[in-house]
Design a protein around this motif. Structure first.
Motif, PDB file in Angstrom:
ATOM      1  N   GLU A 172     -30.851  44.572 -43.061  1.00  0.00           N
ATOM      2  CA  GLU A 172     -31.572  44.704 -44.231  1.00  0.00           C
ATOM      3  C   GLU A 172     -31.399  46.133 -44.783  1.00  0.00           C
ATOM      4  O   GLU A 172     -32.649  46.252 -45.791  1.00  0.00           O
ATOM      5  CB  GLU A 172     -32.673  43.950 -44.679  1.00  0.00           C
ATOM      6  CG  GLU A 172     -32.122  41.976 -44.101  1.00  0.00           C
ATOM      7  CD  GLU A 172     -33.114  40.478 -44.396  1.00  0.00           C
ATOM      8  OE1 GLU A 172     -34.575  41.447 -45.496  1.00  0.00           O
ATOM      9  OE2 GLU A 172     -32.669  40.116 -44.295  1.00  0.00           O
ATOM     10  N   GLY A 173     -31.256  46.893 -43.764  1.00  0.00           N
ATOM     11  CA  GLY A 173     -31.415  48.463 -44.215  1.00  0.00           C
ATOM     12  C   GLY A 173     -32.484  49.098 -44.174  1.00  0.00           C
ATOM     13  O   GLY A 173     -32.647  49.814 -44.890  1.00  0.00           O
ATOM     14  N   HIS A 174     -33.993  48.158 -43.437  1.00  0.00           N
ATOM     15  CA  HIS A 174     -34.962  49.043 -43.483  1.00  0.00           C
ATOM     16  C   HIS A 174     -35.043  50.460 -42.250  1.00  0.00           C
ATOM     17  O   HIS A 174     -34.188  49.631 -41.119  1.00  0.00           O
ATOM     18  CB  HIS A 174     -35.911  47.728 -42.887  1.00  0.00           C
ATOM     19  CG  HIS A 174     -35.786  46.991 -44.033  1.00  0.00           C
ATOM     20  ND1 HIS A 174     -36.946  47.122 -45.149  1.00  0.00           N
ATOM     21  CD2 HIS A 174     -36.355  46.239 -44.723  1.00  0.00           C
ATOM     22  CE1 HIS A 174     -36.741  46.277 -46.107  1.00  0.00           C
ATOM     23  NE2 HIS A 174     -36.013  45.361 -45.191  1.00  0.00           N
ATOM     24  N   SER A 175     -35.717  51.426 -42.537  1.00  0.00           N
ATOM     25  CA  SER A 175     -35.720  52.218 -40.869  1.00  0.00           C
ATOM     26  C   SER A 175     -36.895  51.239 -40.000  1.00  0.00           C
ATOM     27  O   SER A 175     -38.050  50.787 -40.579  1.00  0.00           O
ATOM     28  CB  SER A 175     -36.581  53.369 -41.147  1.00  0.00           C
ATOM     29  OG  SER A 175     -35.662  54.148 -41.848  1.00  0.00           O
ATOM     30  N   GLN A 176     -36.021  51.968 -39.013  1.00  0.00           N
ATOM     31  CA  GLN A 176     -36.585  51.833 -37.526  1.00  0.00           C
ATOM     32  C   GLN A 176     -37.218  52.988 -36.799  1.00  0.00           C
ATOM     33  O   GLN A 176     -36.975  53.161 -36.192  1.00  0.00           O
ATOM     34  CB  GLN A 176     -35.717  50.619 -36.555  1.00  0.00           C
ATOM     35  CG  GLN A 176     -35.463  49.141 -37.596  1.00  0.00           C
ATOM     36  CD  GLN A 176     -35.143  48.716 -36.692  1.00  0.00           C
ATOM     37  OE1 GLN A 176     -33.317  48.713 -36.381  1.00  0.00           O
ATOM     38  NE2 GLN A 176     -34.754  46.909 -36.768  1.00  0.00           N
ATOM     39  N   GLY A 177     -38.959  52.634 -36.628  1.00  0.00           N
ATOM     40  CA  GLY A 177     -39.810  53.588 -35.632  1.00  0.00           C
ATOM     41  C   GLY A 177     -40.299  53.128 -34.937  1.00  0.00           C
ATOM     42  O   GLY A 177     -40.086  51.710 -34.602  1.00  0.00           O
ATOM     43  N   LEU A 178     -40.295  53.771 -33.785  1.00  0.00           N
ATOM     44  CA  LEU A 178     -41.478  53.071 -32.522  1.00  0.00           C
ATOM     45  C   LEU A 178     -42.405  53.423 -32.430  1.00  0.00           C
ATOM     46  O   LEU A 178     -43.027  54.386 -33.148  1.00  0.00           O
ATOM     47  CB  LEU A 178     -40.725  54.553 -31.237  1.00  0.00           C
ATOM     48  CG  LEU A 178     -38.812  54.047 -31.257  1.00  0.00           C
ATOM     49  CD1 LEU A 178     -38.817  54.808 -29.715  1.00  0.00           C
ATOM     50  CD2 LEU A 178     -38.976  52.850 -30.893  1.00  0.00           C
ATOM     51  N   HIS A 179     -43.805  52.721 -32.095  1.00  0.00           N
ATOM     52  CA  HIS A 179     -45.193  52.657 -31.861  1.00  0.00           C
ATOM     53  C   HIS A 179     -45.750  52.349 -30.383  1.00  0.00           C
ATOM     54  O   HIS A 179     -46.950  52.248 -30.094  1.00  0.00           O
ATOM     55  CB  HIS A 179     -45.573  51.762 -32.688  1.00  0.00           C
ATOM     56  CG  HIS A 179     -47.190  51.824 -33.232  1.00  0.00           C
ATOM     57  ND1 HIS A 179     -47.774  52.552 -33.951  1.00  0.00           N
ATOM     58  CD2 HIS A 179     -48.002  51.163 -33.099  1.00  0.00           C
ATOM     59  CE1 HIS A 179     -48.583  52.629 -33.863  1.00  0.00           C
ATOM     60  NE2 HIS A 179     -49.220  51.168 -34.139  1.00  0.00           N
ATOM     61  N   GLY A 180     -44.661  52.421 -29.513  1.00  0.00           N
ATOM     62  CA  GLY A 180     -45.334  52.394 -28.022  1.00  0.00           C
ATOM     63  C   GLY A 180     -44.700  51.383 -27.273  1.00  0.00           C
ATOM     64  O   GLY A 180     -44.460  50.504 -27.674  1.00  0.00           O
ATOM     65  N   VAL A 181     -45.921  51.420 -26.162  1.00  0.00           N
ATOM     66  CA  VAL A 181     -45.933  50.107 -25.749  1.00  0.00           C
ATOM     67  C   VAL A 181     -47.164  49.372 -25.232  1.00  0.00           C
ATOM     68  O   VAL A 181     -47.118  48.336 -25.824  1.00  0.00           O
ATOM     69  CB  VAL A 181     -44.991  50.470 -24.452  1.00  0.00           C
ATOM     70  CG1 VAL A 181     -45.765  49.112 -23.796  1.00  0.00           C
ATOM     71  CG2 VAL A 181     -43.936  51.001 -24.066  1.00  0.00           C
ATOM     72  N   SER A 182     -48.565  50.171 -24.602  1.00  0.00           N
ATOM     73  CA  SER A 182     -49.203  49.949 -24.911  1.00  0.00           C
ATOM     74  C   SER A 182     -50.341  49.585 -25.730  1.00  0.00           C
ATOM     75  O   SER A 182     -50.986  48.785 -26.031  1.00  0.00           O
ATOM     76  CB  SER A 182     -49.932  50.263 -23.478  1.00  0.00           C
ATOM     77  OG  SER A 182     -50.227  52.015 -23.985  1.00  0.00           O
ATOM     78  N   HIS A 183     -49.905  50.089 -26.878  1.00  0.00           N
ATOM     79  CA  HIS A 183     -51.120  50.386 -27.497  1.00  0.00           C
ATOM     80  C   HIS A 183     -52.879  50.939 -27.242  1.00  0.00           C
ATOM     81  O   HIS A 183     -53.498  50.060 -28.221  1.00  0.00           O
ATOM     82  CB  HIS A 183     -51.186  49.152 -28.915  1.00  0.00           C
ATOM     83  CG  HIS A 183     -51.917  49.711 -30.389  1.00  0.00           C
ATOM     84  ND1 HIS A 183     -52.329  49.650 -30.268  1.00  0.00           N
ATOM     85  CD2 HIS A 183     -50.854  49.351 -30.926  1.00  0.00           C
ATOM     86  CE1 HIS A 183     -52.934  50.035 -32.314  1.00  0.00           C
ATOM     87  NE2 HIS A 183     -51.554  49.722 -32.149  1.00  0.00           N
ATOM     88  N   ASP A 184     -52.235  51.475 -26.110  1.00  0.00           N
ATOM     89  CA  ASP A 184     -54.502  51.527 -25.466  1.00  0.00           C
ATOM     90  C   ASP A 184     -54.335  53.354 -25.122  1.00  0.00           C
ATOM     91  O   ASP A 184     -53.363  53.621 -24.803  1.00  0.00           O
ATOM     92  CB  ASP A 184     -53.695  50.533 -24.370  1.00  0.00           C
ATOM     93  CG  ASP A 184     -55.140  51.603 -23.636  1.00  0.00           C
ATOM     94  OD1 ASP A 184     -55.767  51.907 -24.384  1.00  0.00           O
ATOM     95  OD2 ASP A 184     -55.926  50.284 -22.196  1.00  0.00           O
ATOM     96  N   ALA A 185     -55.397  53.831 -25.899  1.00  0.00           N
ATOM     97  CA  ALA A 185     -55.124  55.160 -26.381  1.00  0.00           C
ATOM     98  C   ALA A 185     -55.315  55.991 -24.528  1.00  0.00           C
ATOM     99  O   ALA A 185     -54.629  56.572 -24.620  1.00  0.00           O
ATOM    100  CB  ALA A 185     -56.304  55.417 -27.170  1.00  0.00           C
ATOM    101  N   LYS A 186     -55.855  54.778 -23.609  1.00  0.00           N
ATOM    102  CA  LYS A 186     -56.317  55.399 -22.649  1.00  0.00           C
ATOM    103  C   LYS A 186     -54.930  54.976 -21.910  1.00  0.00           C
ATOM    104  O   LYS A 186     -55.398  56.406 -20.247  1.00  0.00           O
ATOM    105  CB  LYS A 186     -57.528  54.350 -21.535  1.00  0.00           C
ATOM    106  CG  LYS A 186     -59.127  54.330 -22.465  1.00  0.00           C
ATOM    107  CD  LYS A 186     -59.975  54.328 -21.309  1.00  0.00           C
ATOM    108  CE  LYS A 186     -60.712  53.903 -22.454  1.00  0.00           C
ATOM    109  NZ  LYS A 186     -62.128  53.304 -20.941  1.00  0.00           N
ATOM    110  N   LYS A 187     -54.530  54.530 -21.884  1.00  0.00           N
ATOM    111  CA  LYS A 187     -52.754  54.434 -21.228  1.00  0.00           C
ATOM    112  C   LYS A 187     -51.981  55.390 -21.748  1.00  0.00           C
ATOM    113  O   LYS A 187     -51.576  56.578 -20.729  1.00  0.00           O
ATOM    114  CB  LYS A 187     -52.605  52.887 -21.069  1.00  0.00           C
ATOM    115  CG  LYS A 187     -53.171  52.192 -19.879  1.00  0.00           C
ATOM    116  CD  LYS A 187     -52.353  51.081 -20.426  1.00  0.00           C
ATOM    117  CE  LYS A 187     -53.127  49.755 -19.519  1.00  0.00           C
ATOM    118  NZ  LYS A 187     -53.100  48.871 -19.643  1.00  0.00           N
ATOM    119  N   ILE A 188     -51.375  55.251 -23.005  1.00  0.00           N
ATOM    120  CA  ILE A 188     -50.478  56.623 -23.402  1.00  0.00           C
ATOM    121  C   ILE A 188     -50.965  57.935 -23.768  1.00  0.00           C
ATOM    122  O   ILE A 188     -49.915  58.147 -23.778  1.00  0.00           O
ATOM    123  CB  ILE A 188     -50.022  55.638 -24.684  1.00  0.00           C
ATOM    124  CG1 ILE A 188     -48.869  56.467 -25.706  1.00  0.00           C
ATOM    125  CG2 ILE A 188     -51.898  55.576 -25.896  1.00  0.00           C
ATOM    126  CD1 ILE A 188     -48.408  55.968 -27.127  1.00  0.00           C
TER     127      ILE A 188
END
Length: 324
Positions: A172-188
């Motif tokens: 449908e033409g929306h832009s797709q971006g990445l937000h990572g994997v863990s969503h854990d500040a200590k890990k990423i």
């Protein structure tokens, strides 16, 4: 004596006859001269009449007896005259229309003129974090109804779980971006390498599902204070574009229609700013329920909603420290 008188009479008769002959000759000459003069005069009059006739026929082809050539000439001249009049009318009309448009343009410019530094485009970039999810389809349904595009920053585990939604976003033409994997500040944020690793892992999942990769990323909780200069350099060297936001809807905190009011309040404060308007939202049920209210406001107030493009200069600052 009789002989002398007879001779005298005879001579007198001869003289009278000579006089009469001379008078007769003079009379004939006078008569002939008058006749010749009248003939010349008549000929001149006929020639003048003929000349006048020709001239009249030239300029009035309706006259009886006008020649075919003269009639055609008159028609041609009349047609040329009409064409000149039509051309003149068209030229005048075009000039009037041009003048009208110029005036309307000047009036429009005066009416729509904005203060220096104001966001002239009135464009808003809607962004949704933490998806895809069970509400992804609902969000896209609303966006489709309003005929707008948005940008979705997605987590790798959720992409693998909701692959159909990822495909629909792309379709449908929306832009797709990445937000990572863990969503854990200590890990990423353990190192700059771990940030890059999580984005690469999420990109591989996106490519597996859609056959496409993306350069758009948004790190969890935003770039401050975690994404230090060397971290930002690391993701940039890998070809990623780091995006934050300029309006935090705080839908993650309100979990109610209050996030719309909060977004509008910040939006009004940015009317005279030049930076892009990027609104941060999340894939939540409460966000979906009040999304039409936000879009109604944006449409009513002349905002255009677009997706983020790779060619745009990223927004890498934050409005609020509290985030996703």
């Amino acid at each position: 004596m009789k002989g002398y008188i007879g001779e005298a009479r005879k001579n007198a008769g001869k003289r009278e006859a000579g006089v009469l002959l001379v008078l007769a000759v003079i009379g004939l000459v006078f008569i002939f001269g008058s006749w010749h003069a009248n003939k010349i005069k008549a000929t001149t009059s006929e020639e003048k009449h003929y000349t006048e006739k020709i001239q009249k026929e030239k300029y009035d082809p309706k006259l009886k007896g006008a020649s075919k050539e003269t009639l055609q000439l008159g028609k041609k001249e009349k047609q040329n005259s009409k064409e000149k009049k039509v051309t003149s009318k068209v030229s005048i009309k075009k000039a009037q229309e041009k003048q009208k448009k110029t005036k309307e343009k000047a009036v429009g410019a005066a009416v729509h003129k904005k203060p220096a530094g104001q966001n002239q485009a009135k464009t808003v970039y809607l962004t949704f974090d933490d998806g895809p999810s069970r509400v992804s389809d609902g969000i896209m349904d609303v966006l489709k109804k309003y005929q707008v595009k948005a940008t979705f920053f997605m987590l790798e585990p959720n992409m693998l779980k909701f692959q159909d939604q990822v495909k629909r976003m792309d379709r449908e033409g929306h832009s797709q971006g990445l937000h990572g994997v863990s969503h854990d500040a200590k890990k990423i944020y353990r190192s700059k390498e771990t940030v890059v690793q999580e984005m690469d892992q999420a990109n591989r999942a996106l490519q597996k599902i859609t056959g496409k990769r993306t350069a758009l990323i948004r790190t969890p909780y935003g770039s401050a204070p975690y994404m230090k200069p060397d971290y930002q350099k690391a993701v940039k060297d890998k070809g990623y574009e780091l995006w934050d936001w300029t309006i935090d809807s705080m839908d993650w905190s309100y979990r109610s229609p209050q996030y719309v009011t909060n977004s509008i309040r910040q939006l009004k404060k940015m009317e005279h700013h030049t930076e892009p308007i990027v609104i941060l939202m999340h894939e939540r049920k409460e966000t979906l329920e009040s999304l039409p209210q936000l879009l109604d406001y944006l449409k009513k107030n002349g905002y255009t909603m677009k997706r983020i493009e790779k060619t745009m200069k990223p927004v890498t600052f934050r409005v609020s420290k509290a985030a996703s």
